[in-house]
Enzyme design. Sequence first.
Site, mmCIF file in Angstrom:
data_model
loop_
_atom_site.group_PDB
_atom_site.id
_atom_site.type_symbol
_atom_site.label_atom_id
_atom_site.label_comp_id
_atom_site.label_asym_id
_atom_site.label_seq_id
_atom_site.Cartn_x
_atom_site.Cartn_y
_atom_site.Cartn_z
ATOM 1 N N HIS A 145 -4.672 -3.387 6.357
ATOM 2 C CA HIS A 145 -4.450 -3.645 4.924
ATOM 3 C C HIS A 145 -5.791 -4.061 4.329
ATOM 4 O O HIS A 145 -6.078 -5.235 4.135
ATOM 5 C CB HIS A 145 -3.403 -4.741 4.722
ATOM 6 C CG HIS A 145 -3.278 -5.176 3.285
ATOM 7 N ND1 HIS A 145 -2.852 -4.327 2.285
ATOM 8 C CD2 HIS A 145 -3.556 -6.340 2.671
ATOM 9 C CE1 HIS A 145 -2.873 -4.976 1.129
ATOM 10 N NE2 HIS A 145 -3.302 -6.193 1.330
ATOM 11 N N ASP A 147 0.841 -1.199 0.000
ATOM 12 C CA ASP A 147 0.000 0.000 0.000
ATOM 13 C C ASP A 147 0.880 1.255 0.000
ATOM 14 O O ASP A 147 0.597 2.239 -0.693
ATOM 15 C CB ASP A 147 -0.910 -0.010 1.238
ATOM 16 C CG ASP A 147 -1.605 -1.348 1.404
ATOM 17 O OD1 ASP A 147 -2.474 -1.664 0.590
ATOM 18 O OD2 ASP A 147 -1.235 -2.097 2.336
#
Length: 333
Positions: free
Chosen positions: A192, A164
Site C-alpha cells: 500500500h 486502492d
Amino acid sequence: TDPARDQAPLRIAVTGAAGQIGYSLLFRLASGSLLGPDRPVELRLLEIEPALKALEGVVMELDDCAFPLLAGVETGSDPRKIFDGVNLALLVGARPRGPGMERGDLLSANGAIFTEQGKALNDVAADDVRIGVTGNPANTNALIALSNAPDIPKERFSALTRLDHNRAISQLAAKTGAPVTDITHMTIWGNHSATQYPDLFHAEVGGRNAVEAVGDQAWIENTFIPTVAKRGAAIIEARGSSSAASAANATVDAARDWLLGSAEDDWVSMAVVSDGSYGVPEGLVSSFPVTTKHGEWTIVGGLEIDDFSRARIDASVAELVEERDAVVELGLI
Ligand code: NAD
Ligand code: LMR
C-alpha cells in the site's frame, strides 16, 4: 464459529478511535454496515491518554445516534483491557503522513505501536480474532503485529489495500463509462504505497477483459497506474489531511468481505501473509487477489503474469523486503 451465523454481539476493537478515520468508521460499524441490520456490535475503543477526552466526545455522539445495534462501548488507553475478548481488531491508530512524505517514512514513528498491540492481542483477544491493519505503513505494520503475536495464526492478520482496489474500480468505471458494479476481478498487488501495482490484465468490464475494453495501453501505463498509486498523496494535497471517509469505507468493505465472504464470481484485494505465491517471498505481507469465505481468505491461483506485470509486482515486493529489513534493524520483529 461462523461469523455470519453467530448472533452474539461482535466485539470490535478500533484503535486511534478519536482520529479522522475513527470519526467515520465508528458510526458505520455501529449502524450495521459491517454485518447487516440484525447483528449487534460492541465497540472497544483504544486511544492514547491525551486523546481520551476527545474520544469521550465521540462516544457522546455515538450515544446520541441511539443505534439499535450498538450493544456497548468501552474506551481506554490500555490495549490489554481494550482488546480483551475481541473478535475483530481494526488497527487504525498511527500517525498519518503529511505533504511530501512517503508512507514508509512512518516506519520508525508507527512501528512500535504494532509491537505492543500485537503482544496484547496475542494475550487477550478471542480465539476467533481477525485483525485488519489500516494505519500506515500498513503492510509492514501488519508484519510487525503478527510477528509479535506468535499464538495467533498469521492468516488472521491483513493490511488494507481495499481503498486502492476501490480507487482502481472507480477510475476504470469513469474511463469506460461502465457502472462500478460492472467492474470485477480488480487486483492490487504488493505494498500500500506508490509502488503498488493495480492490475487491469485480469480485470473485467461487464465480463469483457478490461485492457481490451480500455483499448489504450498508454492510458493504463501513464494515467491509470499512477493515478491509483498516488491517489493518497493527491488527497493529502487537496484536503490538507489524508483520506478518512474513504479509508473508513474501505476498512468496512474489507472486514465485511473477510467475515461474510466475497461475491461468488469475483475476488477482492487484501494484503495477507505470502505463502510464496506469484514469487512473493513467503512471510511478507503483500497484496493479492483473494476470495474469502467463512472468515478465511484464499489467494487466487493460476493467474498468468506477463513481463509488464511481473516487473511491477517485483518492484513493489522489493520495497516490502526493504521495509521488513528496516524493522528487523529497528528490533521490531
Ligand atoms: P489521525 O491522526 O486523525 O488519527 C490517528 C489517531 O491514532 C489519533 O487520534 C492518535 O491519538 C491515535 N493513536 C496514536 N497512537 C496510538 C496508539 N498507540 N494507540 C491508539 N491510538 C493511537 O489519523 P487518521 O487520518 O485517522 O489515519 C490513521 C492512520 O491510517 C494513518 O497512519 C494513516 O496514514 C492511515 N491510513 C491508511 C489508509 C489505508 O488505505 N491503508 C488510508 C488512510 C489512512
Ligand atoms: C491513503 O492511501 O489515502 C492513505 O494511505 C493515506 C496516505 O498517506 O496516502
